[in-house]
Design a protein around this motif. Structure first.
Motif, PDB file in Angstrom:
ATOM      1  N   TRP A 151      33.855  27.968  46.520  1.00  0.00           N
ATOM      2  CA  TRP A 151      34.599  27.778  47.772  1.00  0.00           C
ATOM      3  C   TRP A 151      36.058  28.164  47.596  1.00  0.00           C
ATOM      4  N   GLU A 152      36.522  29.113  48.426  1.00  0.00           N
ATOM      5  CA  GLU A 152      37.897  29.582  48.335  1.00  0.00           C
ATOM      6  C   GLU A 152      38.827  28.588  49.027  1.00  0.00           C
ATOM      7  N   VAL A 153      39.859  28.151  48.345  1.00  0.00           N
ATOM      8  CA  VAL A 153      40.712  27.120  48.950  1.00  0.00           C
ATOM      9  C   VAL A 153      41.482  27.647  50.151  1.00  0.00           C
ATOM     10  N   PRO A 154      41.545  26.877  51.234  1.00  0.00           N
ATOM     11  CA  PRO A 154      42.332  27.275  52.395  1.00  0.00           C
ATOM     12  C   PRO A 154      43.820  27.084  52.088  1.00  0.00           C
ATOM     13  N   LYS A 155      44.677  27.751  52.875  1.00  0.00           N
ATOM     14  CA  LYS A 155      46.128  27.691  52.633  1.00  0.00           C
ATOM     15  C   LYS A 155      46.648  26.253  52.601  1.00  0.00           C
ATOM     16  N   ASN A 156      46.066  25.391  53.443  1.00  0.00           N
ATOM     17  CA  ASN A 156      46.637  24.045  53.561  1.00  0.00           C
ATOM     18  C   ASN A 156      46.365  23.157  52.342  1.00  0.00           C
ATOM     19  N   LEU A 157      45.651  23.664  51.364  1.00  0.00           N
ATOM     20  CA  LEU A 157      45.412  22.855  50.165  1.00  0.00           C
ATOM     21  C   LEU A 157      46.296  23.281  48.989  1.00  0.00           C
ATOM     22  N   ILE A 158      47.094  24.321  49.210  1.00  0.00           N
ATOM     23  CA  ILE A 158      47.939  24.801  48.106  1.00  0.00           C
ATOM     24  C   ILE A 158      48.958  23.727  47.743  1.00  0.00           C
ATOM     25  N   ASP A 159      49.119  23.515  46.439  1.00  0.00           N
ATOM     26  CA  ASP A 159      50.042  22.502  45.891  1.00  0.00           C
ATOM     27  C   ASP A 159      49.517  21.079  45.970  1.00  0.00           C
ATOM     28  N   VAL A 160      48.310  20.898  46.528  1.00  0.00           N
ATOM     29  CA  VAL A 160      47.707  19.560  46.527  1.00  0.00           C
ATOM     30  C   VAL A 160      47.104  19.342  45.139  1.00  0.00           C
ATOM     31  N   ILE A 178      37.256  25.388  38.151  1.00  0.00           N
ATOM     32  CA  ILE A 178      38.093  26.160  39.070  1.00  0.00           C
ATOM     33  C   ILE A 178      38.170  27.585  38.548  1.00  0.00           C
ATOM     34  N   LYS A 179      37.935  28.520  39.466  1.00  0.00           N
ATOM     35  CA  LYS A 179      38.063  29.924  39.087  1.00  0.00           C
ATOM     36  C   LYS A 179      39.391  30.416  39.627  1.00  0.00           C
ATOM     37  N   LYS A 180      40.205  30.985  38.747  1.00  0.00           N
ATOM     38  CA  LYS A 180      41.513  31.482  39.174  1.00  0.00           C
ATOM     39  C   LYS A 180      41.386  32.912  39.701  1.00  0.00           C
ATOM     40  N   ALA A 181      42.246  33.225  40.663  1.00  0.00           N
ATOM     41  CA  ALA A 181      42.269  34.606  41.168  1.00  0.00           C
ATOM     42  C   ALA A 181      42.795  35.510  40.055  1.00  0.00           C
ATOM     43  N   ASP A 182      42.495  36.776  40.136  1.00  0.00           N
ATOM     44  CA  ASP A 182      42.989  37.697  39.103  1.00  0.00           C
ATOM     45  C   ASP A 182      44.481  37.617  38.938  1.00  0.00           C
ATOM     46  N   GLY A 183      44.919  37.548  37.687  1.00  0.00           N
ATOM     47  CA  GLY A 183      46.358  37.613  37.411  1.00  0.00           C
ATOM     48  C   GLY A 183      47.189  36.499  38.014  1.00  0.00           C
ATOM     49  N   ALA A 184      46.497  35.409  38.423  1.00  0.00           N
ATOM     50  CA  ALA A 184      47.245  34.361  39.123  1.00  0.00           C
ATOM     51  C   ALA A 184      47.921  33.371  38.180  1.00  0.00           C
ATOM     52  N   SER A 185      48.444  32.362  38.712  1.00  0.00           N
ATOM     53  CA  SER A 185      49.013  31.190  38.053  1.00  0.00           C
ATOM     54  C   SER A 185      50.177  31.399  37.097  1.00  0.00           C
ATOM     55  N   LYS A 186      51.279  30.850  37.498  1.00  0.00           N
ATOM     56  CA  LYS A 186      52.441  30.897  36.616  1.00  0.00           C
ATOM     57  C   LYS A 186      52.359  29.722  35.648  1.00  0.00           C
ATOM     58  N   ASN A 187      51.530  28.751  35.991  1.00  0.00           N
ATOM     59  CA  ASN A 187      51.575  27.489  35.243  1.00  0.00           C
ATOM     60  C   ASN A 187      50.800  27.475  33.945  1.00  0.00           C
ATOM     61  N   PHE A 188      49.829  28.326  33.818  1.00  0.00           N
ATOM     62  CA  PHE A 188      48.970  28.222  32.649  1.00  0.00           C
ATOM     63  C   PHE A 188      49.064  29.440  31.761  1.00  0.00           C
ATOM     64  N   ALA A 189      48.743  29.221  30.511  1.00  0.00           N
ATOM     65  CA  ALA A 189      48.825  30.324  29.559  1.00  0.00           C
ATOM     66  C   ALA A 189      47.453  30.930  29.356  1.00  0.00           C
ATOM     67  N   TRP A 190      46.711  31.094  30.425  1.00  0.00           N
ATOM     68  CA  TRP A 190      45.332  31.523  30.224  1.00  0.00           C
ATOM     69  C   TRP A 190      45.015  32.741  31.062  1.00  0.00           C
ATOM     70  N   ARG A 191      45.913  33.721  31.063  1.00  0.00           N
ATOM     71  CA  ARG A 191      45.682  34.822  31.994  1.00  0.00           C
ATOM     72  C   ARG A 191      44.665  35.856  31.519  1.00  0.00           C
ATOM     73  N   GLY A 210      44.415  31.332  46.156  1.00  0.00           N
ATOM     74  CA  GLY A 210      43.382  32.186  45.568  1.00  0.00           C
ATOM     75  C   GLY A 210      42.414  31.428  44.666  1.00  0.00           C
ATOM     76  N   ASP A 211      42.685  30.143  44.418  1.00  0.00           N
ATOM     77  CA  ASP A 211      41.759  29.356  43.597  1.00  0.00           C
ATOM     78  C   ASP A 211      40.395  29.280  44.285  1.00  0.00           C
ATOM     79  N   VAL A 212      39.363  29.294  43.482  1.00  0.00           N
ATOM     80  CA  VAL A 212      38.014  29.094  43.996  1.00  0.00           C
ATOM     81  C   VAL A 212      37.462  27.848  43.310  1.00  0.00           C
ATOM     82  N   LEU A 213      37.086  26.866  44.112  1.00  0.00           N
ATOM     83  CA  LEU A 213      36.540  25.634  43.525  1.00  0.00           C
ATOM     84  C   LEU A 213      35.023  25.766  43.387  1.00  0.00           C
ATOM     85  N   ILE A 214      34.496  25.452  42.213  1.00  0.00           N
ATOM     86  CA  ILE A 214      33.050  25.451  42.030  1.00  0.00           C
ATOM     87  C   ILE A 214      32.601  24.007  42.246  1.00  0.00           C
TER      88      ILE A 214
END
Ligand SMILES: Nc1ncnc2c1ncn2[C@@H]1O[C@H](COP(=O)(O)OP(=O)(O)OP(=O)(O)O)[C@@H](O)[C@H]1O
Ligand SMILES: Nc1ncnc2c1ncn2[C@@H]1O[C@H](COP(=O)(O)OP(=O)(O)OP(=O)(O)O)[C@@H](O)[C@H]1O
Lengths: 230, 230
Positions: A151-160, A178-191, A210-214
Motif C-alpha cells: 500500500w502506497e502511503v497517501p500524502k497526509n501520512l508523511i511525517d507521521v 516498509i519498502k522505500k521508494a528508489d533513492g529515497a530517505s535522507k534518514n537512513f544509511a541503507w540506500r 513514496g513509502d510502501v507499507l506491506i
C-alpha cells in the motif's frame, strides 16, 4: 532441476516458457509455426517446430520425460483435448491447460488435464482487486479472509510516526515491512538495492513520501484502513 | 467510493468489472453487444449497450465522471485508440488500456493512455515464476531482489520444529506467518477460519502436513531454500 514442456507460443505461452527458463528450469518450447520457434530459441533450452498432436514427434524431443507440460494453444478446444490425451499416453501426469470456459474445463479434466487455467478471468480478478483497493499496488491472498497488500502511503501520512499510526492496535493489522521508494530517505544509511526493505520497523520510524507499507490482516480491516487513510 | 468505467466485456473485461463491483466500487460496464450487457447487468452498478467510440453516448451514462476507465476491447487497435482519445476529450486522465505488443503500447501512450497492460504476457510471467518455484503457491514481488512467497512444506519437513529449520540464521529469510491447511492441526485450538494464520510462530512450533510457510527474503535465497528443501 525442473523440466517443462510448453506447447503453443502465443503471447502467454512464449512469456511462460521464457520465464521458466530465466528462473532456472529446463524448457522445451514447441509450436507448429517456424517463426515462433525461431523467435524464442535463444531464450529456452530447446525450441522445436512440431504439432502438439504428433505423439511421436513429442516423444523424440523428450516430452515424455518432463515434470510438467503446459498447453498454451489458443482458442482450439479440439487441439487442447487431443494434445492432453497424447501427453497422458506419453505418461505425463502434470498437464496444465489453458481454457476459456467452465465447460471446456470440465472436458479437459475428463480427458486427463491436472489443472486448467483461465488467463483472462484471473487477470480481471487480480486487477479488479488491485484497482478497487485504494492505492494497493499488489495483493496476495493468504486465505479467503486474509491478504498481504503493498500500500502506497497517501500524502497526509508523511511525517507521521508508526507509533502514532498504530496499525496493530487501532486497525488490527500487521505491518510486516516498509519498502522505500528508489533513492529515497535522507534518514537512513541503507540506500543500496537490498536495503530498500525495512523489516519490523520500530514505532519511532516516520513515514516518508513514496513509502510502501506491506500490510497483512483481514480483508475487511485492510479495506477499512486504506479507505480511511487515503 | 471509487467509480469505474469498463469498456469491453470479453472474459477479461467482464471479470474485471464484476470484481471491482464486488469489491465495493461503482461500475459502469459497457459493450456494443446486447448479450454481454444482459449477462453482467446484475453484477455491476450499471450495464449499457453502446459503442465505446460514441462520445455522446458515453457522456450520457456519466463516463466523464469516473475515477478511471479500463478499455478491454479485444484485438482492435483502432477501436482502442479512438476510445482512448474520446475519453481524454471527456476529461478523463486515468485511462488503462489492454494491448498486445510494445508498438501498440507506444501508440496508446502517445494518444493519452495513462497505463497499458499486457494480460497474456503478465500471466505468463507470473505462472512462470510460480511453477518454477518449487511448490510456491503464489508470490508477490516486493522489489526486484526481494519477494514474499507462499511455500507448501514438503513431506520431509513434517514434525521438524521451526527452531531446527532456522530460516533466519541458516537461510537469511523471514518466516512471516504459517497458513494452516483447512481443518488441520491437532495441536492448536484455532480451527476457525480466521485462525488459519499463525503470525510470528515461535521456535517450538512443529511443522504439520499441509502447512504453507509465508516466507520473505532475497529471491536468490528463497530459491536456494526451496530448492534444498523439496
Ligand atoms: N496443434 C498445435 N501444435 C503446436 N502449436 C500450436 C498448435 N495449435 C496452435 N499452436 C500455436 O499456439 C500458439 C497460440 O495460439 P494463438 O496465437 O491462436 O493463441 P492466442 O490466444 O492468440 O495466444 P495468446 O493469447 O497467448 O497470445 C500459436 O503460436 C500457434 O501456432
Ligand atoms: N467499439 C466497441 N465498443 C464497445 N464494446 C466493444 C467495442 N469493440 C469491441 N467491443 C467488445 O469488447 C469485448 C471484447 O472483445 P473480444 O471478445 O474481441 O476480445 P477477447 O480478446 O476475446 O476478450 P477476452 O480475451 O477478454 O475474452 C467484446 O464483448 C466486444 O463486443
Amino acid at each position: 532441476m525442473k523440466r517443462f514442456l510448453v506447447i503453443g507460443l502465443g503471447r502467454f505461452g512464449m512469456s511462460l516458457a521464457e520465464t521458466l527458463y530465466a528462473e532456472g528450469a529446463e524448457v522445451i518450447a514447441v509450436d507448429e509455426r517456424a517463426d515462433k520457434v525461431e523467435e524464442i530459441k535463444e531464450r529456452v533450452s530447446h525450441a522445436v517446430q512440431l504439432d502438439g498432436m504428433d505423439g511421436e514427434a513429442l516423444k523424440s524431443v523428450g516430452a515424455n520425460d518432463v515434470d510438467a507440460a503446459i498447453i498454451a494453444i489458443g482458442e482450439n478446444l479440439e487441439a487442447s483435448v487431443v494434445t492432453t490425451v497424447i501427453l497422458r499416453e506419453l505418461g505425463l501426469s502434470e498437464i496444465i491447460v489453458r481454457a476459456y470456459t467452465e465447460r471446456e474445463k470440465r472436458i479437459l479434466h475428463l480427458v486427463g488435464a491436472s489443472r486448467v487455467i483461465f488467463i483472462e478471468q484471473e487477470m480481471g480478478r487480480r486487477l479488479g482487486k488491485t484497482y478497487s483497493g485504494n492505492a494497493i499496488l499488489d495483493y496476495i491472498e493468504l486465505t479467503p479472509t486474509h491478504s498481504i497488500v503493498q500500500w502506497e502511503v497517501p500524502k497526509n501520512l508523511i511525517d507521521v510516526s508508526l507509533g502514532e499510526l498504530n496499525v496493530t492496535e487501532k486497525w488490527g493489522l500487521n505491518l510486516f515491512a516498509i519498502k522505500k521508494a528508489d533513492g529515497a530517505s535522507k534518514n537512513f544509511a541503507w540506500r543500496k538495492e537490498q536495503d530498500r526493505l525495512i523489516f519490523n520497523p520500530d514505532d519511532a520510524y516516520c513515514i516518508e513520501e513514496g513509502d510502501v507499507l506491506i500490510l497483512v490482516g483481514k480483508n475487511k480491516e485492510l479495506t477499512r484502513f486504506t479507505d480511511q487513510k487515503k
